[in-house]
Design a protein around this motif. Structure first.
Motif, PDB file in Angstrom:
ATOM      1  N   GLY A   1      35.877  73.137  12.241  1.00 59.43           N
ATOM      2  CA  GLY A   1      35.847  74.322  12.654  1.00 59.43           C
ATOM      3  C   GLY A   1      36.650  74.721  13.799  1.00 59.43           C
ATOM      4  O   GLY A   1      37.573  75.573  13.877  1.00 59.43           O
ATOM      5  N   SER A   2      36.358  73.959  14.882  1.00 62.21           N
ATOM      6  CA  SER A   2      37.051  74.199  16.203  1.00 62.21           C
ATOM      7  C   SER A   2      38.379  73.657  16.123  1.00 62.21           C
ATOM      8  O   SER A   2      39.363  74.434  16.457  1.00 62.21           O
ATOM      9  CB  SER A   2      36.440  73.427  17.286  1.00 62.21           C
ATOM     10  OG  SER A   2      36.969  73.612  18.335  1.00 62.21           O
ATOM     11  N   ALA A   3      38.936  72.784  15.397  1.00 65.14           N
ATOM     12  CA  ALA A   3      40.162  72.191  15.310  1.00 65.14           C
ATOM     13  C   ALA A   3      41.072  73.173  14.532  1.00 65.14           C
ATOM     14  O   ALA A   3      42.026  73.658  14.826  1.00 65.14           O
ATOM     15  CB  ALA A   3      40.155  70.860  14.666  1.00 65.14           C
ATOM     16  N   LEU A   4      40.259  73.788  13.216  1.00 64.85           N
ATOM     17  CA  LEU A   4      41.238  74.842  12.406  1.00 64.85           C
ATOM     18  C   LEU A   4      41.319  76.032  13.276  1.00 64.85           C
ATOM     19  O   LEU A   4      42.412  76.506  13.238  1.00 64.85           O
ATOM     20  CB  LEU A   4      40.334  74.712  11.185  1.00 64.85           C
ATOM     21  CG  LEU A   4      40.366  73.562  10.356  1.00 64.85           C
ATOM     22  CD1 LEU A   4      39.286  73.918   9.260  1.00 64.85           C
ATOM     23  CD2 LEU A   4      41.560  73.350   9.690  1.00 64.85           C
ATOM     24  N   GLN A   5      40.366  76.484  14.101  1.00 64.28           N
ATOM     25  CA  GLN A   5      40.591  77.797  14.684  1.00 64.28           C
ATOM     26  C   GLN A   5      41.432  77.815  15.818  1.00 64.28           C
ATOM     27  O   GLN A   5      42.575  78.616  15.989  1.00 64.28           O
ATOM     28  CB  GLN A   5      39.224  78.458  15.370  1.00 64.28           C
ATOM     29  CG  GLN A   5      39.222  79.592  16.019  1.00 64.28           C
ATOM     30  CD  GLN A   5      39.706  80.888  15.204  1.00 64.28           C
ATOM     31  OE1 GLN A   5      39.537  80.923  14.126  1.00 64.28           O
ATOM     32  NE2 GLN A   5      40.672  81.675  15.907  1.00 64.28           N
TER      33      GLN A   5
ATOM     34  N   GLU B   1      45.671  65.540  18.995  1.00 63.92           N
ATOM     35  CA  GLU B   1      44.207  65.461  19.503  1.00 63.92           C
ATOM     36  C   GLU B   1      43.301  65.867  18.536  1.00 63.92           C
ATOM     37  O   GLU B   1      42.242  65.479  18.345  1.00 63.92           O
ATOM     38  CB  GLU B   1      44.256  66.406  20.588  1.00 63.92           C
ATOM     39  CG  GLU B   1      45.048  65.863  21.994  1.00 63.92           C
ATOM     40  CD  GLU B   1      45.335  66.626  23.131  1.00 63.92           C
ATOM     41  OE1 GLU B   1      44.789  67.834  23.101  1.00 63.92           O
ATOM     42  OE2 GLU B   1      46.040  66.197  24.084  1.00 63.92           O
ATOM     43  N   ARG B   2      43.472  67.122  17.771  1.00 58.97           N
ATOM     44  CA  ARG B   2      42.741  67.549  16.792  1.00 58.97           C
ATOM     45  C   ARG B   2      42.603  66.432  15.654  1.00 58.97           C
ATOM     46  O   ARG B   2      41.547  66.341  15.035  1.00 58.97           O
ATOM     47  CB  ARG B   2      43.239  68.865  16.348  1.00 58.97           C
ATOM     48  CG  ARG B   2      43.149  69.889  17.310  1.00 58.97           C
ATOM     49  CD  ARG B   2      43.742  71.186  17.053  1.00 58.97           C
ATOM     50  NE  ARG B   2      43.956  72.118  18.081  1.00 58.97           N
ATOM     51  CZ  ARG B   2      44.889  72.709  18.281  1.00 58.97           C
ATOM     52  NH1 ARG B   2      45.715  72.971  17.449  1.00 58.97           N
ATOM     53  NH2 ARG B   2      45.095  73.323  19.545  1.00 58.97           N
ATOM     54  N   ILE B   3      43.661  65.771  15.365  1.00 59.70           N
ATOM     55  CA  ILE B   3      43.588  64.798  13.920  1.00 59.70           C
ATOM     56  C   ILE B   3      42.732  63.691  14.653  1.00 59.70           C
ATOM     57  O   ILE B   3      41.744  63.292  13.780  1.00 59.70           O
ATOM     58  CB  ILE B   3      45.327  64.148  13.935  1.00 59.70           C
ATOM     59  CG1 ILE B   3      45.845  65.235  13.114  1.00 59.70           C
ATOM     60  CG2 ILE B   3      44.920  62.795  13.167  1.00 59.70           C
ATOM     61  CD1 ILE B   3      47.479  64.806  13.359  1.00 59.70           C
ATOM     62  N   ASP B   4      42.723  63.327  15.899  1.00 64.39           N
ATOM     63  CA  ASP B   4      41.884  62.382  16.251  1.00 64.39           C
ATOM     64  C   ASP B   4      40.507  62.738  16.283  1.00 64.39           C
ATOM     65  O   ASP B   4      39.386  61.977  15.678  1.00 64.39           O
ATOM     66  CB  ASP B   4      41.976  61.898  17.821  1.00 64.39           C
ATOM     67  CG  ASP B   4      43.551  61.103  17.690  1.00 64.39           C
ATOM     68  OD1 ASP B   4      44.001  60.493  16.897  1.00 64.39           O
ATOM     69  OD2 ASP B   4      44.006  60.985  18.887  1.00 64.39           O
TER      70      ASP B   4
ATOM     71  N   THR C   1      40.081  67.949   6.479  1.00 66.10           N
ATOM     72  CA  THR C   1      40.764  68.794   7.476  1.00 66.10           C
ATOM     73  C   THR C   1      41.587  67.903   8.294  1.00 66.10           C
ATOM     74  O   THR C   1      42.931  68.325   8.445  1.00 66.10           O
ATOM     75  CB  THR C   1      39.772  69.367   8.498  1.00 66.10           C
ATOM     76  OG1 THR C   1      38.812  70.160   7.831  1.00 66.10           O
ATOM     77  CG2 THR C   1      40.133  70.055   9.483  1.00 66.10           C
ATOM     78  N   GLN C   2      41.282  66.619   8.673  1.00 66.46           N
ATOM     79  CA  GLN C   2      42.264  65.638   9.216  1.00 66.46           C
ATOM     80  C   GLN C   2      43.440  65.761   8.502  1.00 66.46           C
ATOM     81  O   GLN C   2      44.737  65.486   9.061  1.00 66.46           O
ATOM     82  CB  GLN C   2      41.609  64.312   9.582  1.00 66.46           C
ATOM     83  CG  GLN C   2      42.585  63.253  10.261  1.00 66.46           C
ATOM     84  CD  GLN C   2      42.212  62.089  10.185  1.00 66.46           C
ATOM     85  OE1 GLN C   2      41.846  61.486   9.135  1.00 66.46           O
ATOM     86  NE2 GLN C   2      42.295  61.346  11.378  1.00 66.46           N
TER      87      GLN C   2
END
Length: 160
Positions: free
Chosen positions: A17-21, A121-124, A133-134
């Protein structure tokens, strides 16, 4: 009020959720930057860049919609409100007024590059938490890097 239930554990859902937002904020901000440049670009490459910026905005808005829908799928309400974007957006953008075509190209290369770096960074971060999501973030990163390349090709000094 009905709350959407997620199929993944809470901790994984929070990471995703954090990565998506954060990605949603970046994408919506880039779409605004693209339109700002589209409306204010001047110079001998006006027409081609004017059209290229519109294409970019279309691609970015579609990606933003996909990201927001993934967040909703996980039971997290996406936040694309103007005040959220204004307060959280941290990528480079234009100054007010007319934008010279060379400056627009440089700005888009820089902005798209910074966004792709943040996405990596969000992918990791989402690798173990939520591979779905990744995967989404990987495909968006590929598109941002492609768009960056297309702008960089406008200016040979940006390709080094």
């Amino acid at each position: 009020m009905t709350v959407m239930k997620s199929t993944i554990p809470d901790t994984a859902r929070q990471v995703a959720g954090s990565a998506l937002q954060n990605t949603l904020v970046d994408l919506l901000g880039i779409s605004l930057i693209g339109k700002q440049a589209h409306w204010n670009i001047v110079g001998h490459r006006f027409r081609s860049l004017h059209l290229q910026l519109d294409e970019l905005v279309t691609v970015i808005r579609e990606a933003a919609d996909t990201v927001a829908e993934r967040a909703a799928t996980l039971g997290l309400p996406p936040d694309g409100r103007p005040e959220t974007i204004a307060s959280a957006f941290a990528l480079p953008g234009p100054k007010d007024g007319w934008i010279r075509d060379d400056d627009a190209v440089e700005m888009m290369v820089e902005t798209l590059g910074a966004a792709a770096t943040r996405l990596r960074e969000r992918i990791d971060a989402t690798e173990r938490a939520d591979p779905v999501t990744q995967d989404l973030l990987i495909s968006i990163t590929a598109e941002l890097e492609k768009q960056r390349w297309m702008f960089a090709a406008e200016d040979a000094s940006q390709t080094d």
